[in-house]
Design a protein around this motif. Sequence first.
Motif, PDB file in Angstrom:
ATOM      1  N   THR A  78     -13.654 -35.394 -16.940  1.00 31.37           N
ATOM      2  CA  THR A  78     -14.528 -35.555 -15.785  1.00 31.37           C
ATOM      3  C   THR A  78     -15.884 -36.021 -16.282  1.00 31.37           C
ATOM      4  O   THR A  78     -16.600 -35.282 -16.958  1.00 31.37           O
ATOM      5  CB  THR A  78     -14.668 -34.239 -14.997  1.00 31.37           C
ATOM      6  OG1 THR A  78     -13.380 -33.839 -14.536  1.00 31.37           O
ATOM      7  CG2 THR A  78     -15.602 -34.415 -13.798  1.00 31.37           C
ATOM      8  N   ARG A  79     -16.187 -37.272 -15.962  1.00 31.10           N
ATOM      9  CA  ARG A  79     -17.479 -37.873 -16.284  1.00 31.10           C
ATOM     10  C   ARG A  79     -18.086 -38.400 -14.995  1.00 31.10           C
ATOM     11  O   ARG A  79     -17.373 -38.653 -14.020  1.00 31.10           O
ATOM     12  CB  ARG A  79     -17.299 -39.013 -17.287  1.00 31.10           C
ATOM     13  CG  ARG A  79     -16.735 -38.549 -18.619  1.00 31.10           C
ATOM     14  CD  ARG A  79     -16.549 -39.684 -19.581  1.00 31.10           C
ATOM     15  NE  ARG A  79     -15.959 -39.191 -20.825  1.00 31.10           N
ATOM     16  CZ  ARG A  79     -15.255 -39.941 -21.642  1.00 31.10           C
ATOM     17  NH1 ARG A  79     -15.041 -41.221 -21.379  1.00 31.10           N
ATOM     18  NH2 ARG A  79     -14.754 -39.424 -22.748  1.00 31.10           N
ATOM     19  N   THR A  80     -19.380 -38.622 -15.005  1.00 30.67           N
ATOM     20  CA  THR A  80     -20.055 -39.152 -13.826  1.00 30.67           C
ATOM     21  C   THR A  80     -19.559 -40.570 -13.538  1.00 30.67           C
ATOM     22  O   THR A  80     -19.479 -41.399 -14.443  1.00 30.67           O
ATOM     23  CB  THR A  80     -21.579 -39.165 -14.055  1.00 30.67           C
ATOM     24  OG1 THR A  80     -21.996 -37.821 -14.333  1.00 30.67           O
ATOM     25  CG2 THR A  80     -22.311 -39.680 -12.833  1.00 30.67           C
ATOM     26  N   LEU A  81     -19.207 -40.825 -12.299  1.00 32.23           N
ATOM     27  CA  LEU A  81     -18.764 -42.159 -11.889  1.00 32.23           C
ATOM     28  C   LEU A  81     -19.974 -43.075 -11.732  1.00 32.23           C
ATOM     29  O   LEU A  81     -20.973 -42.690 -11.104  1.00 32.23           O
ATOM     30  CB  LEU A  81     -17.994 -42.070 -10.570  1.00 32.23           C
ATOM     31  CG  LEU A  81     -17.466 -43.387 -10.006  1.00 32.23           C
ATOM     32  CD1 LEU A  81     -16.512 -44.076 -10.968  1.00 32.23           C
ATOM     33  CD2 LEU A  81     -16.783 -43.136  -8.668  1.00 32.23           C
TER      34      LEU A  81
ATOM     35  N   SER B 132     -16.598 -38.874  -9.653  1.00 33.07           N
ATOM     36  CA  SER B 132     -16.177 -38.679 -11.037  1.00 33.07           C
ATOM     37  C   SER B 132     -15.242 -39.768 -11.534  1.00 33.07           C
ATOM     38  O   SER B 132     -14.429 -40.304 -10.789  1.00 33.07           O
ATOM     39  CB  SER B 132     -15.446 -37.333 -11.173  1.00 33.07           C
ATOM     40  OG  SER B 132     -16.297 -36.269 -10.830  1.00 33.07           O
ATOM     41  N   ASP B 133     -15.375 -40.029 -12.828  1.00 28.60           N
ATOM     42  CA  ASP B 133     -14.429 -40.855 -13.569  1.00 28.60           C
ATOM     43  C   ASP B 133     -13.552 -39.868 -14.340  1.00 28.60           C
ATOM     44  O   ASP B 133     -14.058 -39.093 -15.146  1.00 28.60           O
ATOM     45  CB  ASP B 133     -15.188 -41.778 -14.523  1.00 28.60           C
ATOM     46  CG  ASP B 133     -14.286 -42.663 -15.348  1.00 28.60           C
ATOM     47  OD1 ASP B 133     -13.068 -42.391 -15.453  1.00 28.60           O
ATOM     48  OD2 ASP B 133     -14.801 -43.636 -15.920  1.00 28.60           O
ATOM     49  N   HIS B 134     -12.251 -39.883 -14.074  1.00 29.27           N
ATOM     50  CA  HIS B 134     -11.326 -38.958 -14.732  1.00 29.27           C
ATOM     51  C   HIS B 134     -10.487 -39.648 -15.804  1.00 29.27           C
ATOM     52  O   HIS B 134      -9.493 -39.087 -16.250  1.00 29.27           O
ATOM     53  CB  HIS B 134     -10.411 -38.306 -13.698  1.00 29.27           C
ATOM     54  CG  HIS B 134     -11.143 -37.437 -12.728  1.00 29.27           C
ATOM     55  ND1 HIS B 134     -11.844 -36.311 -13.107  1.00 29.27           N
ATOM     56  CD2 HIS B 134     -11.295 -37.524 -11.381  1.00 29.27           C
ATOM     57  CE1 HIS B 134     -12.386 -35.742 -12.043  1.00 29.27           C
ATOM     58  NE2 HIS B 134     -12.076 -36.459 -10.982  1.00 29.27           N
TER      59      HIS B 134
ATOM     60  N   GLU C 270     -10.798 -35.913  -1.360  1.00 30.43           N
ATOM     61  CA  GLU C 270     -10.979 -36.770  -2.534  1.00 30.43           C
ATOM     62  C   GLU C 270     -10.466 -38.154  -2.171  1.00 30.43           C
ATOM     63  O   GLU C 270      -9.338 -38.305  -1.709  1.00 30.43           O
ATOM     64  CB  GLU C 270     -10.194 -36.230  -3.729  1.00 30.43           C
ATOM     65  CG  GLU C 270     -10.272 -37.141  -4.945  1.00 30.43           C
ATOM     66  CD  GLU C 270      -9.407 -36.688  -6.115  1.00 30.43           C
ATOM     67  OE1 GLU C 270      -9.504 -37.327  -7.182  1.00 30.43           O
ATOM     68  OE2 GLU C 270      -8.635 -35.718  -5.973  1.00 30.43           O
TER      69      GLU C 270
ATOM     70  N   GLU D  92     -10.714 -42.970 -10.659  1.00 32.09           N
ATOM     71  CA  GLU D  92     -12.109 -42.826 -10.255  1.00 32.09           C
ATOM     72  C   GLU D  92     -12.098 -42.226  -8.856  1.00 32.09           C
ATOM     73  O   GLU D  92     -11.296 -42.648  -8.014  1.00 32.09           O
ATOM     74  CB  GLU D  92     -12.821 -44.174 -10.254  1.00 32.09           C
ATOM     75  CG  GLU D  92     -12.974 -44.754 -11.646  1.00 32.09           C
ATOM     76  CD  GLU D  92     -13.686 -46.095 -11.639  1.00 32.09           C
ATOM     77  OE1 GLU D  92     -14.606 -46.268 -12.454  1.00 32.09           O
ATOM     78  OE2 GLU D  92     -13.325 -46.964 -10.810  1.00 32.09           O
TER      79      GLU D  92
ATOM     80  N   GLY E  64     -19.466 -35.136  -4.814  1.00 26.37           N
ATOM     81  CA  GLY E  64     -19.274 -35.511  -6.205  1.00 26.37           C
ATOM     82  C   GLY E  64     -18.728 -36.921  -6.313  1.00 26.37           C
ATOM     83  O   GLY E  64     -18.262 -37.505  -5.329  1.00 26.37           O
TER      84      GLY E  64
END
Length: 163
Positions: A150-153, A109-111, A128, A115, A107
């Motif tokens: 949580t978005r796609t990095l 992710s941009d939190h 992580e 990141e 995975g």
Amino acid sequence: MDELYTVPAQTRIGHVHLKVSDLARSLDFYCGLLGFELTTRYGRQAAFVSAGGYHHHIGLNTWHSEGEPPASVRSPGLYHTAIVYPTRRDLAVIFDRLRKAQYPLTGASDHGVSEALYLDDPDRNGVELYWDRPKEQWPYFPDGSLNMYTRTLDLNGLLAELG
């Protein structure tokens, strides 16, 4: 236990100690790929690795796990070890290294507050790799509570850090 106790603000997680099935293979991952330094080794049974000369950030041992299969993803245990990089550029450097080694991510992710890249070590222990945005850039809800998401990095944007 009547009195409310709050852990001191300066408290930190000192290290993680992992059971592994093959010490040499784990050292290849943590030292050879991720770049940690070996600080000490106890034969084929245990090793300690660190960043920046600290005594150890990660302990690895085969005391009860040599040659054993990974734990089931459905069983209780460690979800992942989180390793904080000092800057976004440092995260880009390790991402580029993983990409060039064709090491699979699980995975990215941009939190909002950070990141992160996610992957598994050779024993399927989650890892992580992340950097924290400066606190003044963290997103908040109108009520003042932290808005972690949580978005796609954007991996291409991350690689752009390398110039």
